[in-house]
Motif scaffolding. Structure first.
Motif, PDB file in Angstrom:
ATOM      1  N   TYR A  95      -6.844   5.957  -1.863  1.00  0.00           N
ATOM      2  CA  TYR A  95      -6.759   4.542  -2.259  1.00  0.00           C
ATOM      3  C   TYR A  95      -5.478   4.218  -3.033  1.00  0.00           C
ATOM      4  N   TYR A  96      -4.492   5.118  -3.022  1.00  0.00           N
ATOM      5  CA  TYR A  96      -3.269   4.862  -3.786  1.00  0.00           C
ATOM      6  C   TYR A  96      -2.636   3.517  -3.405  1.00  0.00           C
ATOM      7  N   GLU A  97      -2.584   3.236  -2.111  1.00  0.00           N
ATOM      8  CA  GLU A  97      -1.947   1.993  -1.653  1.00  0.00           C
ATOM      9  C   GLU A  97      -2.720   0.765  -2.144  1.00  0.00           C
ATOM     10  N   VAL A  98      -4.035   0.840  -2.057  1.00  0.00           N
ATOM     11  CA  VAL A  98      -4.879  -0.288  -2.478  1.00  0.00           C
ATOM     12  C   VAL A  98      -4.781  -0.477  -3.989  1.00  0.00           C
ATOM     13  N   LEU A  99      -4.810   0.643  -4.708  1.00  0.00           N
ATOM     14  CA  LEU A  99      -4.708   0.566  -6.168  1.00  0.00           C
ATOM     15  C   LEU A  99      -3.347   0.004  -6.586  1.00  0.00           C
ATOM     16  N   ALA A 100      -2.294   0.417  -5.893  1.00  0.00           N
ATOM     17  CA  ALA A 100      -0.964  -0.127  -6.196  1.00  0.00           C
ATOM     18  C   ALA A 100      -0.957  -1.636  -5.957  1.00  0.00           C
ATOM     19  N   TYR A 101      -1.526  -2.051  -4.852  1.00  0.00           N
ATOM     20  CA  TYR A 101      -1.556  -3.484  -4.514  1.00  0.00           C
ATOM     21  C   TYR A 101      -2.215  -4.284  -5.632  1.00  0.00           C
ATOM     22  N   HIS A 102      -3.367  -3.819  -6.111  1.00  0.00           N
ATOM     23  CA  HIS A 102      -4.108  -4.599  -7.108  1.00  0.00           C
ATOM     24  C   HIS A 102      -3.464  -4.520  -8.489  1.00  0.00           C
ATOM     25  N   TYR A 103      -2.986  -3.341  -8.882  1.00  0.00           N
ATOM     26  CA  TYR A 103      -2.398  -3.248 -10.223  1.00  0.00           C
ATOM     27  C   TYR A 103      -1.055  -3.968 -10.311  1.00  0.00           C
ATOM     28  N   VAL A 104      -0.292  -4.048  -9.207  1.00  0.00           N
ATOM     29  CA  VAL A 104       0.941  -4.841  -9.216  1.00  0.00           C
ATOM     30  C   VAL A 104       0.621  -6.296  -9.521  1.00  0.00           C
ATOM     31  N   ARG A 105      -0.533  -6.772  -9.063  1.00  0.00           N
ATOM     32  CA  ARG A 105      -0.927  -8.165  -9.247  1.00  0.00           C
ATOM     33  C   ARG A 105      -1.775  -8.367 -10.504  1.00  0.00           C
TER      34      ARG A 105
END
Length: 431
Positions: free
Chosen positions: A32-42
């Motif tokens: 889930y690294y990509e998904v986690l990056a997406y949400h934490y960037v926002r």
């Protein structure tokens, strides 16, 4: 509805999703690294955004998804620009930066990479961290080798190995040794190249770094190919091939395959060379892998009677690689000159080899200079067949023999002597 939320509410929404994912899948976070990056960037937690963008970048690079890896790197560097310039964030930035070498290489982006490394070199010096500074210099030396600045690359990688070994950072010491090795290789200093290959492999003992192992072993294979030691060249190439197959890495397997193809081409075993070249092209996962493999396959097909088709591939590759300031383009230029010669396009062959000679002489690429003069001698013999005109070939063969003898390139030296022998017979000096 999402678009109508206030910014603070949206950030809270994304942070709650990120926190929930971490709680739900603590043992499967890599998925889930990509998904986690997406949400934490926002979200409002930019610290975790940096963390997960970094992890997503590493994951993509490991999977040879280099375009995705580069996008994550660009995002995290922009994010760091917005965060306080603390020592912690400086270290994070430099660690991210030194991890991008293989990504930038695969995408033919080393000029851009070198500019960024140079921009942050002062930051690394100021931190006084020998491990980070050694890692950065190892990458700078890599770029300098790529640009054909071999003397500077050797100086830079020499400093890098000292810093890395002093810090106990043997993996980056191996990185520096590898491009020290390849600098000697491209300069035609073949025996020195083999010494640095041994240094790189010594630094890697007990460590698994597939790409560094590949470069060290494949570089040794090419050195043996140019020295005319076919069995040694194939043996080293097969070591790399087995490693790529064992770990299921198509990039390494492709690279190793075309390295073996080079050995078989040089020894005249063209069917085997084409077989390995075709395999290298078929499994190449990145633009960089595809470019190298296609060139080697074209070079193998050329003396096998397919010079016409080889010309187009090699000409396009030379343009693309030169545009990326990648010195390996001159190996392709040498093959292109030969392809033009074998297909009877003597003016293009001469022009290509003259261009190569200008670059190779400026960079000090002795093997390439010797080979280019041999081919120019062959062209002069073909296009000036009368006894009065034939001496135009003599200076080329003389230079080729002197240089190839100096560096011990036995296959090419034999071909140069053979061409020189035909010239002397044509001149009537049979003794």
């Amino acid at each position: 509805m999402y678009g109508t939320l206030l910014r603070q509410r949206r950030e809270e929404f994304h942070e709650r999703i990120g926190t929930a994912l971490e709680a739900l899948y603590p043992d499967r976070l890599e998925e889930y690294y990509e998904v986690l990056a997406y949400h934490y960037v926002r979200s409002g937690d930019k610290d975790k955004a940096v963390e997960y963008l970094d992890l997503a970048n590493r994951k993509a690079a490991k999977a040879n998804a280099m375009f995705e890896a580069k996008a994550y790197f660009d995002d995290v560097m922009k994010l760091l620009d917005l965060l306080p310039d603390t020592e912690r964030n400086q270290r994070r930035r430099l660690s991210l930066l030194v991890n991008q070498g293989w990504v930038m290489n695969a995408m033919l982006n080393l000029p851009e990479y070198y500019d960024v490394l140079t921009r942050y070199e002062g930051m690394a010096v100021k931190l006084g961290d020998s491990q980070l500074l050694g890692s950065l210099y190892a990458r700078k030396g890599w770029c300098e080798w790529s640009f054909g600045d071999f003397d500077r690359a050797i100086r830079t990688t020499s400093v890098a190995t000292e810093l890395c070994e002093a810090a106990g950072n043997m993996e980056d010491a191996a990185q520096a040794y590898v491009h020290w090795q390849w600098s000697h290789l491209c300069a035609g200093e073949l025996h020195q190249s083999l010494v640095r290959s041994d240094d790189a492999l010594r630094s890697l003992e007990g460590r698994i770094n597939l790409r560094l192992y590949l470069f060290a072993v494949a570089g040794a294979s090419i050195a043996y190919t140019w020295l005319g030691r076919r069995d040694h060249a194939v043996r080293e190439g097969e070591k790399a091939l087995r490693t790529g197959q064992e770990f299921g890495d198509n990039s390494i397997t492709s690279f190793a395959s075309w390295t073996i193809a080079m050995a078989y081409t040089a020894s005249g075993e063209l069917a085997r060379a084409v077989e390995y070249g075709e395999r290298a092209v078929q499994i190449a996962p990145t633009p960089g892998d595809k470019a190298w493999a296609s060139c080697v396959l074209a070079a193998a097909r050329c003396p096998a009677g397919d010079a016409g088709n080889s010309v187009e591939i090699l000409a396009q590759s030379v343009l693309a690689l030169r545009a990326a300031r990648f010195i390996w383009s001159e190996v392709c230029a040498l093959w292109l000159g030969e392809a033009y010669w074998l297909s009877g396009e003597y003016e293009k062959a001469t022009r290509t080899l003259d261009e190569l000679l200008e670059i190779a002489t400026r960079c000090g690429m002795k093997f390439h200079i010797g080979c280019a003069h041999r081919l120019l001698g062959e062209i002069a013999l073909t296009t000036n067949p009368t006894q009065s005109e034939a001496p135009l070939a003599a200076p080329h063969f003389d230079k080729s023999i002197a240089i190839l003898q100096e560096i011990g390139a036995e296959n090419e030296l034999a071909l140069a002597h053979e061409g020189d022998g035909r010239l002397r017979r044509q001149l009537g000096t049979r003794a």
